[in-house]
Scaffold this active site. Structure first.
Site, short mmCIF file in Angstrom:
data_model
loop_
_atom_site.label_atom_id
_atom_site.label_comp_id
_atom_site.label_asym_id
_atom_site.label_seq_id
_atom_site.Cartn_x
_atom_site.Cartn_y
_atom_site.Cartn_z
N LYS A 162 -21.85 30.40 -67.64
CA LYS A 162 -20.49 30.74 -67.15
C LYS A 162 -19.88 29.68 -66.49
O LYS A 162 -18.52 29.04 -66.87
CB LYS A 162 -20.48 32.04 -66.33
CG LYS A 162 -20.65 33.23 -66.81
CD LYS A 162 -21.08 34.37 -65.96
CE LYS A 162 -21.67 35.62 -66.93
NZ LYS A 162 -21.81 36.81 -66.14
N ASP A 200 -14.47 40.84 -64.53
CA ASP A 200 -15.67 41.68 -65.53
C ASP A 200 -15.18 42.93 -66.04
O ASP A 200 -15.80 43.69 -66.78
CB ASP A 200 -16.68 41.91 -64.61
CG ASP A 200 -18.10 40.78 -64.90
OD1 ASP A 200 -17.99 40.23 -66.07
OD2 ASP A 200 -19.01 40.74 -64.18
N GLN A 216 -22.46 38.50 -60.32
CA GLN A 216 -23.49 38.79 -61.28
C GLN A 216 -24.23 40.08 -61.14
O GLN A 216 -24.89 40.20 -59.96
CB GLN A 216 -24.40 37.51 -61.49
CG GLN A 216 -25.30 37.39 -62.69
CD GLN A 216 -24.82 37.45 -63.78
OE1 GLN A 216 -23.87 36.71 -64.05
NE2 GLN A 216 -25.25 38.18 -64.79
#
Ligand code: BQF
Length: 295
Positions: free
Chosen positions: A53, A120, A97
């Site tokens: 990322k 997200d 994460q």
């Protein structure tokens, strides 16, 4: 033999478009999109994902900050960090994460993220918006799957999509995206899961089969019809003594056998994975634009 659905190529093509967009935002508005990536603990796979990322941000000229926190980090501290990032004008997207260590309540953390920075797409507000077809951040892997199909010239409208797996991250949202009354969707969707009776009966009905079970070998050749389009979402590490790292990545699909019946199939690696990262970049740019009311 099936056509290979090249996620790496589609992802790169999209990133080229986005690179131009980022340059334009900088020149026209003095705006640099910024992403904060938060990793709690040392999970090996998570470290790879976080690195992927950060690297994607660098390549696009997106600003990124990494927070690497110890595995025993307290939930309260993490919530404080998120609050700080919510207030930080340089940061347009916040990504925590997953999975989180067990002392931390995932739902509490995801709900603490400002929905306008929730790149997200896991905040309940964005989940709700998806459900009712309103604009909001879409989860990256499901959105990446839709883009991968469309940009590979695969029609979705009216097709029977069978999803194997009902996670909140992939199975449920991809079903929800593809069933919407919208162009690039309008599919008929079936979701199968561990309690489905006669899974093969359902998967054999699929025009498009999305395998997101998280287990290698879930989809065998007997479970698909001739001409099916297969999207393999599995990212499983399987032991392989001949591989440099002692393991290799395997999807959920028996690629070798299923590719003989399918009209098109996405590989692992190089299928859905790169698209996931690309859609994260897309959401981060969107978040930056929204923060300045651009477009
Ligand atoms: C590729 C993920 C399971 C659980 C949490 C490219 C990635 C993977 C594969 C990647 C994933 C999977 C990510 C490839 C991010 C996708 O070339 O095939 C990129 O970095 N992913 C994640 O952040 O969390 C996960 C899978």
């Amino acid at each position: 033999m099936a056509k290979i659905i090249d996620g790496k190529a589609v992802a790169e093509e999209m990133r080229e478009e986005m690179k131009t967009q980022v340059e334009e935002l900088k020149e026209k508005y003095g705006l640099t999109p910024g992403l904060a990536v938060v990793l709690v603990g040392e999970d090996a796979a998570s470290q790879v994902y976080v690195r992927n990322k950060a690297r994607a941000c660098d390549k696009l000229g997106v600003f990124s900050e990494e927070y690497r926190l110890p595995a025993d980090y307290q939930e309260e501290k993490l919530l404080e960090l998120i609050e700080k990032l919510n207030q930080n004008p340089k940061i347009h997207g916040i990504l925590v994460q997953l999975p989180l260590p067990k002392q931390i309540d995932e739902e509490r953390v995801l709900t603490a993220i400002d929905p306008a920075k929730d790149v997200d797409g896991f905040h309940p507000v964005n989940v709700g918006r998806l459900m009712i077809g309103k604009p909001g951040f879409l989860p990256c892997t499901p959105h990446g799957i839709q883009q991968l199909l469309l940009r590979s010239g695969i029609e979705i409208e009216g097709k029977h999509v069978v999803v194997v797996g009902r996670s909140n991250i992939v199975g449920k949202p991809v079903a929800m995206i593809l069933v919407q009354k919208k162009t690039g969707a309008n599919a008929t969707v079936t979701i199968c899961h561990t309690r489905t009776r006669d899974m093969a009966y359902h998967t054999r009905q699929a025009d498009i089969l999305i395998a997101a079970a998280g287990r290698p070998g879930t989809i065998t050749a007997e479970m698909v019809k001739e001409g099916v389009v297969v999207i393999d979402v599995g990212v499983n590490r399987v032991e392989d003594s001949t591989a440099p790292k002692g393991y290799r990545l395997a999807g959920d699909v028996d690629f070798e056998a299923v590719s003989k019946k399918a009209s098109a199939i996405s590989p692992v690696p190089g299928g859905v994975g790169p698209m996931t990262i690309t859609m994260l970049m897309h959401n981060t740019i969107e978040a930056a634009k929204m923060s300045q009311h651009i477009e």
